[in-house]
Motif scaffolding. Structure first.
Motif, PDB file in Angstrom:
ATOM      1  N   ARG A 213       1.022  -1.318   0.052  1.00 35.40           N
ATOM      2  CA  ARG A 213       0.049   0.220  -0.140  1.00 35.40           C
ATOM      3  C   ARG A 213       1.018   1.330  -0.065  1.00 35.40           C
ATOM      4  O   ARG A 213       2.085   1.428   0.696  1.00 35.40           O
ATOM      5  N   GLY A 214       0.385   2.218  -0.844  1.00 30.31           N
ATOM      6  CA  GLY A 214       0.965   3.833  -0.931  1.00 30.31           C
ATOM      7  C   GLY A 214       2.169   3.890  -1.457  1.00 30.31           C
ATOM      8  O   GLY A 214       2.881   4.894  -1.570  1.00 30.31           O
ATOM      9  N   PHE A 215       2.655   2.875  -2.603  1.00 26.84           N
ATOM     10  CA  PHE A 215       3.706   3.036  -3.265  1.00 26.84           C
ATOM     11  C   PHE A 215       3.557   3.764  -4.536  1.00 26.84           C
ATOM     12  O   PHE A 215       2.425   3.138  -5.205  1.00 26.84           O
ATOM     13  N   MET A 216       4.318   4.614  -5.137  1.00 23.68           N
ATOM     14  CA  MET A 216       4.253   5.256  -6.248  1.00 23.68           C
ATOM     15  C   MET A 216       5.543   5.224  -7.113  1.00 23.68           C
ATOM     16  O   MET A 216       6.516   5.479  -6.382  1.00 23.68           O
ATOM     17  N   PHE A 217       5.449   4.958  -8.092  1.00 21.73           N
ATOM     18  CA  PHE A 217       6.570   4.709  -9.024  1.00 21.73           C
ATOM     19  C   PHE A 217       7.117   5.951  -9.378  1.00 21.73           C
ATOM     20  O   PHE A 217       6.674   6.844 -10.055  1.00 21.73           O
ATOM     21  N   VAL A 218       8.470   6.292  -9.131  1.00 22.73           N
ATOM     22  CA  VAL A 218       9.142   7.525  -9.544  1.00 22.73           C
ATOM     23  C   VAL A 218       9.870   7.142 -10.990  1.00 22.73           C
ATOM     24  O   VAL A 218       9.915   7.769 -12.007  1.00 22.73           O
ATOM     25  N   MET A 235      15.963   1.461  -8.891  1.00 23.74           N
ATOM     26  CA  MET A 235      14.542   1.965  -9.097  1.00 23.74           C
ATOM     27  C   MET A 235      14.206   2.728  -7.790  1.00 23.74           C
ATOM     28  O   MET A 235      14.475   2.230  -6.682  1.00 23.74           O
ATOM     29  N   VAL A 236      13.367   3.672  -8.052  1.00 24.38           N
ATOM     30  CA  VAL A 236      13.174   4.737  -7.092  1.00 24.38           C
ATOM     31  C   VAL A 236      11.498   4.602  -6.804  1.00 24.38           C
ATOM     32  O   VAL A 236      10.808   4.829  -8.112  1.00 24.38           O
ATOM     33  N   PHE A 237      11.097   4.653  -5.804  1.00 22.12           N
ATOM     34  CA  PHE A 237       9.483   4.907  -5.572  1.00 22.12           C
ATOM     35  C   PHE A 237       9.404   5.967  -4.320  1.00 22.12           C
ATOM     36  O   PHE A 237      10.242   6.257  -3.800  1.00 22.12           O
ATOM     37  N   TYR A 238       7.937   6.277  -4.258  1.00 18.69           N
ATOM     38  CA  TYR A 238       7.817   7.072  -3.132  1.00 18.69           C
ATOM     39  C   TYR A 238       6.560   6.462  -2.256  1.00 18.69           C
ATOM     40  O   TYR A 238       5.493   6.074  -2.954  1.00 18.69           O
ATOM     41  N   ASN A 239       6.405   6.239  -1.022  1.00 17.39           N
ATOM     42  CA  ASN A 239       5.522   5.597  -0.258  1.00 17.39           C
ATOM     43  C   ASN A 239       4.847   6.837   0.445  1.00 17.39           C
ATOM     44  O   ASN A 239       5.449   7.443   1.313  1.00 17.39           O
ATOM     45  N   LYS A 240       3.645   7.237  -0.060  1.00 19.23           N
ATOM     46  CA  LYS A 240       2.879   8.515   0.478  1.00 19.23           C
ATOM     47  C   LYS A 240       2.492   7.960   2.061  1.00 19.23           C
ATOM     48  O   LYS A 240       2.055   9.120   2.810  1.00 19.23           O
ATOM     49  N   ASN A 241       2.127   6.811   2.371  1.00 20.03           N
ATOM     50  CA  ASN A 241       1.769   6.517   3.885  1.00 20.03           C
ATOM     51  C   ASN A 241       2.838   6.920   4.598  1.00 20.03           C
ATOM     52  O   ASN A 241       2.805   7.402   5.859  1.00 20.03           O
ATOM     53  N   TYR A 269      22.692  10.662   0.076  1.00 19.34           N
ATOM     54  CA  TYR A 269      22.619  11.764  -0.903  1.00 19.34           C
ATOM     55  C   TYR A 269      20.923  12.293  -0.897  1.00 19.34           C
ATOM     56  O   TYR A 269      20.512  13.354  -0.939  1.00 19.34           O
ATOM     57  N   TYR A 270      20.004  11.384  -0.900  1.00 17.38           N
ATOM     58  CA  TYR A 270      18.657  11.179  -1.098  1.00 17.38           C
ATOM     59  C   TYR A 270      18.005  12.238   0.117  1.00 17.38           C
ATOM     60  O   TYR A 270      17.357  13.186  -0.017  1.00 17.38           O
ATOM     61  N   HIS A 278       9.101  17.930   4.324  1.00 20.73           N
ATOM     62  CA  HIS A 278       7.957  17.169   4.597  1.00 20.73           C
ATOM     63  C   HIS A 278       8.269  15.897   4.551  1.00 20.73           C
ATOM     64  O   HIS A 278       7.588  14.876   5.266  1.00 20.73           O
ATOM     65  N   ASP A 279       9.408  15.317   3.872  1.00 26.24           N
ATOM     66  CA  ASP A 279       9.665  14.118   3.722  1.00 26.24           C
ATOM     67  C   ASP A 279      10.339  13.312   5.144  1.00 26.24           C
ATOM     68  O   ASP A 279      11.414  14.037   5.723  1.00 26.24           O
ATOM     69  N   ASN A 280       9.954  12.239   5.304  1.00 27.01           N
ATOM     70  CA  ASN A 280      10.864  11.527   6.505  1.00 27.01           C
ATOM     71  C   ASN A 280      12.106  10.965   5.415  1.00 27.01           C
ATOM     72  O   ASN A 280      12.274  10.699   4.572  1.00 27.01           O
TER      73      ASN A 280
END
Length: 339
Positions: A213-218, A235-241, A269-270, A278-280
């Motif tokens: 749940r919550g994964f978005m592909f970057v 591969m890079v994703f962003y988890n909105k949860n 680096y990230y 706002h990012d963890n």
């Protein structure tokens, strides 16, 4: 493309919401009706306990009569499921109107109450279709989650049954193993990392379902430049949860310590260059063909970044073997408690 007027858009929105509302009402009424059919069957059986074959004959006769009167939907198997529906959910208030009868028919196959509760909660939370629910059951998601941290315990079992997957910390999203049966690869056939990446990208929707749940592909091969040297994150994703970037490194071999160091550099680096306020902190996952527990423990220990190593397989794991592993660690947990 035709440009619609604001009036049209307003009416369109109203009609779509009305249809959704009607569909929800119809589904809720259907579940309530089938539950009551099950209740009537069980009550009738209980009043005729002296006849061993009564229940079987009752379903057979009811199926014939109801089908003649109302058409499809009243096969003996479906009537049996209605009976089981009532027995499994004796309080109608515990039935979720967000799930269809087809969802519940899949859930009723699961005899273990805690496991069934987990899949029910997660289907609601993740909005799984019936097909997606069947896949998660077939790939033993419940058992894989319990074994992901290397040791299951009773608190984890109860939490999964009550709430589904709670994404409150990075480790909550990790599975071991990840199952890529949707790629259609031969079992245990060696594969280049670049080919695996391409295959996962081509099946990105199914890969996202497996990630959770919550994964978005970057994107893939995301470039990082340090001192005029280019590095690339697979591969890079962003988890909105979790509100965090998730960096995945694919390895066609077992876990090697140097892979951990490389991913740790990417995460640093990230955190410094990509994250906003706002990012963890970013999360790293190394997907490999195998991991030696001792080597993984030493390679991953003491890091300030969240880095996890998990195996991936190209086939559906043996369900009975996974269940046996869960039962073994639960037994060990009980023995430790007693001593």
């Amino acid at each position: 493309m035709t440009k619609h007027t604001p009036v049209f858009e307003e009416i369109k929105d109203l009609l779509i919401k009305a249809r959704q509302h009607v569909a929800t009402q119809v589904n809720t009424e259907l579940l309530y009706t089938y539950w009551n059919v099950g209740r009537i069957i069980v009550r009738n059986e209980q009043e005729n306990q002296e006849r061993a074959e009564y229940g079987k004959q009752l379903l057979k006769q009811l199926s014939k009569e109801l089908t003649q009167e109302f058409g499809k939907g009243f096969s003996r198997a479906n009537l049996y499921n209605m009976r089981l529906f009532y027995l499994s959910y004796p309080k109608i208030q515990t039935v979720s109107g967000k799930l269809s009868w087809s969802h519940y028919c899949e859930l009723l196959i699961i005899s273990d109450e805690q496991k069934r509760s987990f899949y029910e909660k997660e289907t609601v939370n993740s909005g799984w279709s019936v097909r997606e629910l069947k896949r998660q059951i077939a790939t033993s998601l419940y058992e894989r989650l319990l074994l992901s941290e290397g040791k299951a315990n009773k608190e984890t079992v109860l939490s999964l049954a009550r709430n589904g997957i709670e994404l409150s910390r990075p480790s909550d999203m990790i599975k071991d193993p990840y199952v890529f049966e949707f790629l259609g690869l031969p079992e245990n056939k060696p594969m280049l990392e670049s080919d695996l990446e391409k295959a996962l990208t081509n099946q990105i929707e199914k890969f996202l379902l497996e990630l959770g749940r919550g994964f978005m592909f970057v994107g893939t091969q995301q470039r990082i430049t340090l001192n005029n040297t280019h590095y690339y994150v697979d591969m890079v994703f962003y988890n909105k949860n979790l509100r965090a970037y998730v960096l995945i490194e694919l390895k066609a071999t077992k876990l090697m310590p140097e892979a951990v160091g490389q991913l740790n550099m990417y995460l640093n680096y990230y955190a410094a260059e990509v994250n906003d306020e706002h990012d963890n902190p970013p999360i790293g996952i190394i997907l490999c063909t195998d991991k030696e527990n001792m080597a993984a423990e030493y390679a991953l220990g003491g890091l300030s970044n969240n880095i996890f190593a998990s195996r991936y397989v190209s086939y559906i794991p043996d369900k009975e073997q996974l269940i046996a592993q869960v039962e073994a660690v639960l037994k060990e947990w009980h023995e430790e408690k007693e001593t």
